[in-house]
Write a protein that holds these residues in place. Structure first.
Motif, PDB file in Angstrom:
ATOM      1  N   ASP A   1       0.847  -1.189   0.000  1.00 43.32           N
ATOM      2  CA  ASP A   1       0.000   0.000   0.000  1.00 43.32           C
ATOM      3  C   ASP A   1       0.883   1.239   0.000  1.00 43.32           C
ATOM      4  OD1 ASP A   1      -2.227  -1.620   0.179  1.00 43.32           O
ATOM      5  OD2 ASP A   1      -2.260  -1.565   2.369  1.00 43.32           O
ATOM      6  N   ILE A   2       0.537   2.190  -0.827  1.00 39.41           N
ATOM      7  CA  ILE A   2       1.245   3.464  -0.874  1.00 39.41           C
ATOM      8  C   ILE A   2       0.226   4.551  -0.565  1.00 39.41           C
ATOM      9  CG2 ILE A   2       2.498   5.100  -2.291  1.00 39.41           C
ATOM     10  CD1 ILE A   2       3.553   2.703  -3.886  1.00 39.41           C
ATOM     11  N   HIS A   3       0.548   5.373   0.393  1.00 45.54           N
ATOM     12  CA  HIS A   3      -0.322   6.488   0.757  1.00 45.54           C
ATOM     13  C   HIS A   3       0.478   7.753   0.498  1.00 45.54           C
ATOM     14  CE1 HIS A   3      -3.068   3.619   2.603  1.00 45.54           C
ATOM     15  NE2 HIS A   3      -2.000   3.057   3.152  1.00 45.54           N
ATOM     16  N   GLY A   4       0.138   8.466  -0.528  1.00 46.72           N
ATOM     17  CA  GLY A   4       0.879   9.669  -0.871  1.00 46.72           C
ATOM     18  C   GLY A   4       1.639   9.499  -2.177  1.00 46.72           C
TER      19      GLY A   4
END
Length: 115
Positions: free
Chosen positions: A108-111
């Motif tokens: 997961d990548i947030h940003g």
């Protein structure tokens, strides 16, 4: 210096994620105490890049001296590479072929991501 694919194979061996691959290498290394020690060290510390690199170097040397082993190792890797599946909450990242440029492998990548 081992090929990048051997580093990937070594990381998989260290993590014991591909049983057939581990068994193949363990059998091949059985009569080579230094290679066996490298495999065991990498499996004891799969997050240690030096241990994984040392294992890759043993794989490289062994492949160069035994064409049948090289073929079997690459074949086992290919089988595992195409059948990887993520379990619940896990991620499988795969890169194959001639790759150049920048690559991000992540769950997961947030940003944003920038290079």
């Amino acid at each position: 210096m081992p090929e990048p694919i051997l580093i990937s194979i070594s990381a998989a061996l260290a993590a014991k994620t591909i049983v057939g691959l581990v068994d193949l290498v363990r059998r091949k290394f059985a009569k080579d105490p230094a290679a066996t020690a490298a495999l065991e060290a990498a499996q004891a510390a799969p997050e240690d890049p030096k241990a994984v690199q040392a294992l890759a170097e043993h794989l490289d040397t062994t492949e160069k001296s035994d064409e049948n082993f090289a073929t079997a190792l690459r074949s086992e890797w290919e089988k595992a590479s195409v059948s990887q599946q993520a379990k619940s909450g896990k991620v499988v990242n795969q890169i194959s072929g001639d790759v150049s440029g920048k690559v991000v492998q992540a769950g997961d990548i947030h940003g944003d991501i920038s290079f």
